[in-house]
Design a protein around this motif. Structure first.
Motif, PDB file in Angstrom:
ATOM      1  N   ALA A  49       0.833  -1.200   0.000  1.00  0.00           N
ATOM      2  CA  ALA A  49       0.000   0.000   0.000  1.00  0.00           C
ATOM      3  C   ALA A  49       0.868   1.250   0.000  1.00  0.00           C
ATOM      4  O   ALA A  49       0.515   2.269  -0.610  1.00  0.00           O
ATOM      5  CB  ALA A  49      -0.925  -0.006   1.215  1.00  0.00           C
ATOM      6  N   LEU A  92      -5.802  -0.586  -7.732  1.00  0.00           N
ATOM      7  CA  LEU A  92      -6.064  -1.730  -6.853  1.00  0.00           C
ATOM      8  C   LEU A  92      -7.346  -2.450  -7.254  1.00  0.00           C
ATOM      9  O   LEU A  92      -7.400  -3.689  -7.269  1.00  0.00           O
ATOM     10  CB  LEU A  92      -6.154  -1.258  -5.402  1.00  0.00           C
ATOM     11  CG  LEU A  92      -4.816  -0.940  -4.724  1.00  0.00           C
ATOM     12  CD1 LEU A  92      -5.050  -0.190  -3.421  1.00  0.00           C
ATOM     13  CD2 LEU A  92      -4.020  -2.212  -4.469  1.00  0.00           C
ATOM     14  N   TYR A 150      -5.928  -3.775   1.336  1.00  0.00           N
ATOM     15  CA  TYR A 150      -5.146  -2.887   0.478  1.00  0.00           C
ATOM     16  C   TYR A 150      -5.839  -1.536   0.294  1.00  0.00           C
ATOM     17  O   TYR A 150      -5.196  -0.471   0.320  1.00  0.00           O
ATOM     18  CB  TYR A 150      -4.897  -3.527  -0.881  1.00  0.00           C
ATOM     19  CG  TYR A 150      -3.720  -4.475  -0.918  1.00  0.00           C
ATOM     20  CD1 TYR A 150      -2.512  -4.135  -0.331  1.00  0.00           C
ATOM     21  CD2 TYR A 150      -3.812  -5.707  -1.556  1.00  0.00           C
ATOM     22  CE1 TYR A 150      -1.425  -4.997  -0.364  1.00  0.00           C
ATOM     23  CE2 TYR A 150      -2.734  -6.579  -1.597  1.00  0.00           C
ATOM     24  CZ  TYR A 150      -1.545  -6.223  -1.000  1.00  0.00           C
ATOM     25  OH  TYR A 150      -0.462  -7.082  -1.033  1.00  0.00           O
ATOM     26  N   THR A 172      -4.173   1.894   1.786  1.00  0.00           N
ATOM     27  CA  THR A 172      -3.781   2.913   0.803  1.00  0.00           C
ATOM     28  C   THR A 172      -4.559   4.199   1.007  1.00  0.00           C
ATOM     29  O   THR A 172      -3.987   5.299   0.960  1.00  0.00           O
ATOM     30  CB  THR A 172      -4.001   2.376  -0.624  1.00  0.00           C
ATOM     31  OG1 THR A 172      -3.295   1.137  -0.784  1.00  0.00           O
ATOM     32  CG2 THR A 172      -3.508   3.365  -1.658  1.00  0.00           C
TER      33      THR A 172
END
Length: 497
Positions: A50, A64, A264, A268
């Motif tokens: 991330a 992603l 993720y 992020t």
């Protein structure tokens, strides 16, 4: 009831492997849905990806999601289909044997196994990074870092040698730790906004969410890195011979990928809100995000969760990849000794071998290289060597992942009727996954060859030659090793071993 009380209905042109029968008789079935889901999360979800993805700004979230659609989901679908058809120890090794035969099965297994050793070093390096996140003045010299990493690998190796039930319980703790870390990260981002701070990334600009190409602030390199971050969906099924029930195969592949994708996205997004697009090089940014929003105590708790997670990730990788050596030894692709079990009924020799390999790699990267090569600063040299080895091994890993999709094609061509009789997905979904998976794998390889992971240290022009050369060298070693493996099998067969 044991997983293998009923034989697979698939009739392959290849002879059954000895490991298919041996493992279920000699090793305890201890893995249920919860344990396998935990293994999946610990193996696939490297939260530090991330940090790398966030360099692209809000477009990282787009990448992603798109990466999950075009590569991660197809990989999960292919893994589930192959796992149901051939629920045996060794996953990709066994599946490729059924599709292409002994030579290519060892080649695919080597391409999957080799990166695993370096990922163990990477996880140990992350343990060090988050220890430094507690105090950034700790362990500054490369040789000091090397000693900490070597000690971490040794301790994780000792833990991997314990009873597998004990190891599975530890993996459950690690999965809980990373879920706790995600809760803290999500809470940090939420509190940052509720307390009146503006997000440090511009989420309002449509252009910020879109892919862009150089020289106009290009972020397309992030897409390849995101796809590579989703590698490893089949790795937990290296232990498929130790499952309690057949349905565990599909169940853990429902819950595990969902947690990984959400993880993720949360990590992020939190980085983008509190830190803004990071440089991708400062791993403790995950801890700093919590420090800034919730304070040092919460940041230290975050660091502890991540230290537990990455330490245990070394154990998970060691145990899972040792199964590839185990089945290769049982099937006489490697010397038979590597397939022998300890009194705890685990492949102790394979685990010890991998631990020693990882320790030697760590010593080479963090201790020997800075002492022998005097170009630039020792810290920069360590970063260059480490990233070159990690990028090359990741491309080799991507090569092995392509066999997931190639195996399905070959199996369908060999026996169309038997293949379609065991489909667990509609044919259009399966073949769409195969096409998307192969294309995205190829794109990830090309993208990672063209764009440097560390452009400030190794420019794109040099990166291409270095990474391409090292990757080709690794693939040549895999090809030669596969020929020796075939010779070993023939020799042991003739000698009656």
């Amino acid at each position: 009831m044991a997983l293998y009380s009923e034989r697979s209905k698939w009739h392959s042109a290849q002879e059954p492997l000895a490991s298919e029968e041996y493992v279920v008789k000699a090793m305890p079935a201890v893995l249920g849905t919860i344990e396998m889901t935990a293994f999946f999360i610990v193996i696939v979800f490297f939260i530090t990806n991330a940090n790398t993805a966030s360099t692209a700004g809000p477009a990282a979230l787009t990448y992603l999601v798109v990466g999950a659609i075009v590569f991660f989901l197809p990989s999960v679908i292919a893994t589930a289909q192959l796992g149901v058809m051939f629920p045996y120890e060794g996953s990709l090794y066994n599946w490729t044997h059924k599709a292409f035969g002994g030579y290519w099965s060892f080649f695919a297994a080597f391409c999957a196994w080799f990166p695993g050793v370096l990922v163990m070093v990477s996880a140990a390096d992350n343990v060090l990074a988050f220890i430094q996140g507690l105090n950034r003045q700790w362990v500054m010299q490369p040789w000091q870092q090397g000693l900490i990493i070597i000690g971490t690998l040794a301790l994780a190796g000792l833990l991997a040698l314990q009873r597998f039930r004990t190891v599975a319980n530890v993996i459950l703790v690690a999965a809980s730790a990373i879920v706790g870390a995600l809760v803290i990260l999500g809470g940090a981002a939420t509190w940052w906004l509720l307390s009146g701070h503006a997000p440090l990334s511009d989420f309002g600009e449509v252009e910020a969410w879109l892919p862009t190409l150089a020289p106009h602030g290009g972020n397309i390199a992030t897409f390849g890195l995101v796809i590579l971050a989703y590698l490893g969906a089949e790795t937990p099924l290296n232990m498929a011979g130790e499952l309690k029930r057949r349905r565990v195969i599909t169940r853990h592949l429902c819950w595990g990928p969902l947690v990984v994708l959400l993880g993720y996205l949360i990590a992020t997004a939190a980085l983008l809100v509190v830190e803004g697009p990071t440089s991708g090089a400062l791993l403790p940014a995950l801890v700093a995000t919590v420090d800034l929003s919730l304070g040092k105590i919460a940041g230290n708790l975050m660091a502890v969760c991540l230290i537990i997670f990455f330490f245990t990730a070394i154990v998970a990788y060691n145990c899972s990849y040792a199964r590839l050596l185990l089945v290769a030894g049982i099937d006489q692709r490697l010397p038979a000794g590597v397939g022998r079990l300890s009194r705890n009924r685990i492949p102790a020799r394979a685990i010890l071998f991998q631990t020693l390999m990882a320790i030697m790699l760590a010593a080479l990267i963090f201790i020997v290289a800075p002492l022998v090569v005097h170009v630039g600063s020792p810290a920069d040299l360590t970063t260059e060597v480490y990233n070159v080895m990690l990028a090359s091994s990741t491309l080799v890993w991507a090569t092995s992942a392509s066999f997931l999709f190639a195996n399905l094609i070959m199996l369908a061509l060999r026996n169309r009727e038997a293949f379609h009789a065991q489909l667990i997905f509609p044919a259009p979904v399966l073949w769409g996954s195969v096409v998307l998976g192969l294309l995205s794998s190829l794109f990830a390889v090309v993208d990672s060859l063209i764009f440097s992971w560390i452009p400030t240290l190794i420019p794109n022009g040099s990166w291409w030659y270095i990474i391409g050369g090292v990757t080709c060298f690794c693939l040549i070693i895999a090809a030669i090793g596969s020929m020796f493996a075939a010779s070993e099998a023939d020799w042991q067969g003739l000698s009656g071993e």
